[in-house]
Write a protein that holds these residues in place. Structure first.
Motif, mmCIF file in Angstrom:
data_model
loop_
_atom_site.group_PDB
_atom_site.id
_atom_site.type_symbol
_atom_site.label_atom_id
_atom_site.label_comp_id
_atom_site.label_asym_id
_atom_site.label_seq_id
_atom_site.Cartn_x
_atom_site.Cartn_y
_atom_site.Cartn_z
ATOM 1 N N ASN A 182 0.831 -1.213 0.000
ATOM 2 C CA ASN A 182 0.000 0.000 0.000
ATOM 3 C C ASN A 182 0.862 1.257 0.000
ATOM 4 O O ASN A 182 0.583 2.220 -0.727
ATOM 5 C CB ASN A 182 -0.939 0.009 1.209
ATOM 6 N N ALA A 183 1.924 1.260 0.816
ATOM 7 C CA ALA A 183 2.815 2.423 0.876
ATOM 8 C C ALA A 183 3.500 2.652 -0.470
ATOM 9 O O ALA A 183 3.567 3.790 -0.964
ATOM 10 C CB ALA A 183 3.857 2.229 1.977
ATOM 11 N N LEU A 184 3.992 1.571 -1.080
ATOM 12 C CA LEU A 184 4.692 1.704 -2.364
ATOM 13 C C LEU A 184 3.742 2.135 -3.481
ATOM 14 O O LEU A 184 4.140 2.876 -4.390
ATOM 15 C CB LEU A 184 5.389 0.396 -2.725
ATOM 16 N N ASN A 185 2.490 1.710 -3.404
ATOM 17 C CA ASN A 185 1.513 2.148 -4.408
ATOM 18 C C ASN A 185 1.236 3.648 -4.305
ATOM 19 O O ASN A 185 1.075 4.331 -5.327
ATOM 20 C CB ASN A 185 0.215 1.357 -4.290
ATOM 21 N N VAL A 186 1.195 4.166 -3.078
ATOM 22 C CA VAL A 186 1.035 5.617 -2.888
ATOM 23 C C VAL A 186 2.226 6.352 -3.503
ATOM 24 O O VAL A 186 2.071 7.333 -4.246
ATOM 25 C CB VAL A 186 0.904 5.966 -1.388
ATOM 26 N N ILE A 187 3.420 5.861 -3.186
ATOM 27 C CA ILE A 187 4.641 6.486 -3.713
ATOM 28 C C ILE A 187 4.638 6.447 -5.240
ATOM 29 O O ILE A 187 4.900 7.461 -5.908
ATOM 30 C CB ILE A 187 5.885 5.773 -3.142
ATOM 31 N N TYR A 188 4.318 5.302 -5.799
ATOM 32 C CA TYR A 188 4.335 5.112 -7.252
ATOM 33 C C TYR A 188 3.389 6.091 -7.953
ATOM 34 O O TYR A 188 3.745 6.733 -8.944
ATOM 35 C CB TYR A 188 3.952 3.663 -7.547
ATOM 36 N N SER A 189 2.178 6.230 -7.414
ATOM 37 C CA SER A 189 1.195 7.095 -8.074
ATOM 38 C C SER A 189 1.595 8.563 -7.977
ATOM 39 O O SER A 189 1.421 9.327 -8.938
ATOM 40 C CB SER A 189 -0.197 6.881 -7.470
#
Length: 276
Positions: free
Chosen positions: A197-204
């Motif tokens: 979830n954290a990496l998806n926030v960063i990615y977007s």
């Protein structure tokens, strides 16, 4: 008396502890945007930021060749990946405040400052998300050595705003768009949903940071009647040490305003026909 924006930026840059730095970053971003929403102008001002930002005593900073490599399939390997991401995000907080502080003397539209303050605010969130994940795994930022070369691009472009935009958001942050999907897959396989979830926030959100770099790079090239693609190639060859490494996330790079003919000619592989 309200600080100028560049004074706020220097205050973040001269705060060493990561959690304190990011708390101050959030505070100053909120102050800036509250004033903007109220139609009140906080002066940008000019400032004298340090050549290097303040840093905590740990992690120990090593030459990139000396940073230990760990297998991503192990808990230790995944911890090392997250520690490296936390280090990148903390540097990104400083990089975005530094572009505000370092180049406050160059007349720019207010949207320029809005974009980089927003980016710094988001990088602060990213750092804390990753630190929370590290702590949930029984570790913390500073527990492992880290890459000493992260700030080199900032030092090399200390008096060149076009060079800074080319190398930091348009090369280094664009590289994040290339490698983050693979990291997400590693943590999906390990069923670490909080990290995913954290990496998806960063990615977007990183797409937006690359886009801001491209937008203001093109703006300044237009101001000086320069060809953006040629200027980008010249500056990356001047300031970035080594070729760009494929594979490239062409979809996300395009979303951020980076077409293939900007980056493929800078790689050490033959570009595909569409990139020539």
């Amino acid at each position: 008396m309200t600080k100028t924006l560049t004074e706020m930026a220097v205050e973040v840059l001269t705060t060493a502890d990561g959690r304190e730095k990011t708390a101050l970053s959030h505070k100053h971003a909120a102050t800036w945007f509250a004033a903007r929403d109220a139609g009140v102008s906080i002066p940008v001002g000019t400032a004298y930021p340090p050549l290097r930002p303040a840093r905590p005593e740990k992690p120990e900073l090593l030459d990139p060749r000396d940073v230990p490599r760990r297998r991503p399939g192990s808990v230790q390997g995944r911890t090392a990946i997250l520690h490296a991401v936390a280090h990148i995000e903390l540097n990104a907080v400083d990089l975005h405040w530094d572009i505000v502080a370092r180049f406050g003397h160059i007349p720019m539209p207010m949207g320029f400052y809005d974009d980089w303050v927003k980016s710094a605010d988001e990088e602060s969130k990213h750092y804390n998300l990753v630190c929370d994940c590290l702590e949930a795994m029984g570790s913390h930022y500073g527990a492992l050595p880290a890459h000493a070369g992260m700030w080199r691009a900032a030092e090399d472009t200390v008096d060149d705003i076009l060079g800074r935009l080319a190398v930091v958001p348009m090369v280094l942050e664009a590289r994040g768009l290339d490698v983050t999907p693979g990291m997400i897959k590693i943590f999906q396989n390990a069923k670490q949903d909080d990290v995913v979830n954290a990496l998806n926030v960063i990615y977007s959100e990183e797409v937006g940071h690359v886009a801001y770099g491209s937008k203001w790079f093109h703006f300044l090239c237009g101001r000086h009647d320069k060809d953006p693609k040629q200027v980008f190639h010249d500056l990356v060859r001047k300031y970035f040490h080594g070729p760009l490494k494929p594979p490239f996330n062409e979809e996300k790079r395009a979303e951020a305003g980076l077409p293939p003919d900007f980056y493929w000619p800078l790689s050490d592989e033959t570009p595909p026909p569409h990139a020539r």
